[in-house]
Design an enzyme around this catalytic site. Sequence first.
Site, PDB file in Angstrom:
ATOM      1  N   GLY A  36      -1.396 -11.120  13.304  1.00 12.24           N
ATOM      2  CA  GLY A  36      -0.351 -11.474  14.279  1.00 12.24           C
ATOM      3  C   GLY A  36       0.758 -10.442  14.303  1.00 12.24           C
ATOM      4  N   GLU A  43      16.133 -22.771  30.396  1.00 15.42           N
ATOM      5  CA  GLU A  43      16.154 -21.438  31.006  1.00 15.42           C
ATOM      6  C   GLU A  43      15.228 -21.351  32.209  1.00 15.42           C
ATOM      7  OE1 GLU A  43      17.297 -18.848  27.013  1.00 15.42           O
ATOM      8  OE2 GLU A  43      15.216 -19.398  27.386  1.00 15.42           O
ATOM      9  N   ASP A  74       6.548 -19.062  12.923  1.00 15.64           N
ATOM     10  CA  ASP A  74       6.319 -20.404  13.465  1.00 15.64           C
ATOM     11  C   ASP A  74       5.142 -21.125  12.826  1.00 15.64           C
ATOM     12  OD1 ASP A  74       8.397 -19.801  15.093  1.00 15.64           O
ATOM     13  OD2 ASP A  74       7.283 -19.853  16.966  1.00 15.64           O
ATOM     14  N   ALA A 113      13.111 -16.312  16.623  1.00 11.31           N
ATOM     15  CA  ALA A 113      12.774 -14.906  16.357  1.00 11.31           C
ATOM     16  C   ALA A 113      13.481 -14.357  15.113  1.00 11.31           C
ATOM     17  CB  ALA A 113      13.090 -14.060  17.589  1.00 11.31           C
TER      18      ALA A 113
END
Lengths: 420, 420
Positions: free
Chosen positions: B14, B174, B303, B319
């Site tokens: 990842g 958003e 995560d 993040a």
Amino acid sequence: MKATSPLHRVVIIGAGFGGLEAARHLGHQPVDVTVIDRSNHHVFQPLLYQVAGAALDISQIAWPIRHVLRRFKNVTTLMAEVDGVDTTAKTVRLTDGKRIPYDTLVIATGATHAYFGHDEWAQFAPGLKTLGDALSIRQHLLTVFEQAEREPDPDKRQKLQTFVVIGAGATGVELACTIAELALEEMPGDFRHADTRTARVIVVEAASRVLSSFPEPLSDYVLKTMEHIGVTVMLNCPVTECHADGVVCNDKRIDAGAVFWAAGVRASPAAQWLNVPADRAGRVKVEGDLHVAAHPDIFVIGDTALVEQENGKPVPGLAPAAKQQGQYVAELIKARLHNRPAPRPFRYRNYGNLSTIGKHTAVVDFGKVKLRGRVAWAMWALAHIYFLIGVRNRLMVALNWLWLYIKGDRGARIILSRKS
Amino acid sequence: MKATSPLHRVVIIGAGFGGLEAARHLGHQPVDVTVIDRSNHHVFQPLLYQVAGAALDISQIAWPIRHVLRRFKNVTTLMAEVDGVDTTAKTVRLTDGKRIPYDTLVIATGATHAYFGHDEWAQFAPGLKTLGDALSIRQHLLTVFEQAEREPDPDKRQKLQTFVVIGAGATGVELACTIAELALEEMPGDFRHADTRTARVIVVEAASRVLSSFPEPLSDYVLKTMEHIGVTVMLNCPVTECHADGVVCNDKRIDAGAVFWAAGVRASPAAQWLNVPADRAGRVKVEGDLHVAAHPDIFVIGDTALVEQENGKPVPGLAPAAKQQGQYVAELIKARLHNRPAPRPFRYRNYGNLSTIGKHTAVVDFGKVKLRGRVAWAMWALAHIYFLIGVRNRLMVALNWLWLYIKGDRGARIILSRKS
């Protein structure tokens, strides 16, 4: 030409260079204009190969049609696909069954790639006409390098890193050079197992020279420049087979990881819609003022039209020619509406023919004056930035080119997949 | 931890914020690092909603992983999909059957959207986790407006122009605000038949307030700001049905042209790969130094990991937390290699929580200090531009925002289809 609605209705099919220019010149006029396009955007096709080569991103060379025409309140944009024209009822038929009535019709539907009767080659050798095409080619190109990095067998790796471009016209030359520069100059440092400097980019061309629309001395120069960049050019080499693993030409088999098609185009099916004859490339022959014989209220422009010049040659399928035709038809429609005398027959003004060969060189043919090398490249770059729509996109493209030229770093090396 | 190859082999699965940060901190070190990701690019997820809303293009928030890691010659990037880990043989199994051996494994595979046991909703309510997701949402959104322009029935048109966003976390807020601004402020002048000012954007949320990770007074402020922008917020409203025509919540049916999912995430299947227990969200519980109990050579970060803080709450799925964990693990691996004492257990340093509400406002929670309004928005914008990779992308994003804010003009309103 009598208006049957309060306002004369002009329907323009296609928002490429020709259709968009016609719509703009009919903006703010006492006509009701409808622009129909199957996509929502106008594409700056001359830079499409840079999207395919991951140097530019899609939005930098594409604009929503309705946004470009936003300020013309008499212009309506419809995203829809046309499947025919009823010249008796004077309506355009959409694929969803709806009909759009017109008083004057302008067909500017462009051309698509043609496989010379081998439509089955399309799956192995994608062409480059739309944003979707450019993204497909980009995905294919970048994925092959990723596969090569994971391939332990050196022969298979070499096959993967062999790219064949069929056709040495402007698109073929530009695409091949951008692939070569990507593989040979920019990407080597990114890989650990595969050596992208051993990649091969081969252009196969049936004719005896590259860029045959340019004078012969320039073709020779282009050929040498391509070889210098690292592209192998095979002339007099018509492709006779095309399959998942490569191509065959002159009985020679070329194994390749990816094959791209830049060999031939065919006009959109306007001739079928109108039930009028077409030439071998599917183009509709039009009269001197660009209307179709027997249909004074239907005009065909751009790559879909066959327009003969005084020297007997057809007007070339280039963006400036389509734009000039779009403007001409708009002026003619305005003259008819205001009962002014019709303009003189359309005449193509050739302001010069430009083509780029890689990142540092271009050829320019102004007729008497011919240029090549870095000065020609600068002219090519300025002209292309100038003709983009909007200050933002000009800045974006200039910025991307700056990075590419200074740092050898392309902005859009993104492989999209369902999972990515 | 003994090296079985000349160099200690670290495999990182990842290349999101956590994995990429770990790889960078192991760059130029005497370790052999392999980064495996199923896509070829790292995505700046916090701005993904702007790609969905056509404000940014894909390449502006995505970078080829191998190019980002190019300068670290000890780091190899592999584009491949993992389908398991053999903890006995110490290998990572790829979907093509290949196996990649490791001495130390870092799993940083992130999370995906979760439909709370209703996976069949995925087809009607796409979520937003990848570039592909963002492009799908963009296509869907822009296509609905095109359909509305062609729809003569006003009721059907209103239904088409109704957008439902499920979930009022940061992504939901958003996304809803960017859709509202697009429809209500920026696009009206582009259409002739449909009035995009009548579009409805509805956020449905099961909880009793929006942005529940922020303190309550900020939630109230966000709610009022959303309503001011034109978003309808329905709180205490868990969705019980989701289909092609809309959603049902609190027995109320909401017909919609498009439904988007921003309600829940689920960790990637690392727990299954390792055959260790997971919490309800699929996260692997890790020890204080982020290794998995019983596997001292396997770390899980970002995560995918459940990391408990001193206050008993888990480290949030943000993040900065993933990046801190990536750096921590890299330092720990370096300490082990050099036989230095292990660093103290991982501790999340919360530098503040930011979220934007439309084009002019944001909320910032620094713990003791809380900000909202235009100053908070400026901080949000600067922070997000700062954390993008590379000067070019910072300039590109800044340029796009400038146009959006001054001219109300989005750069990427492009619908891609097979034919476009």
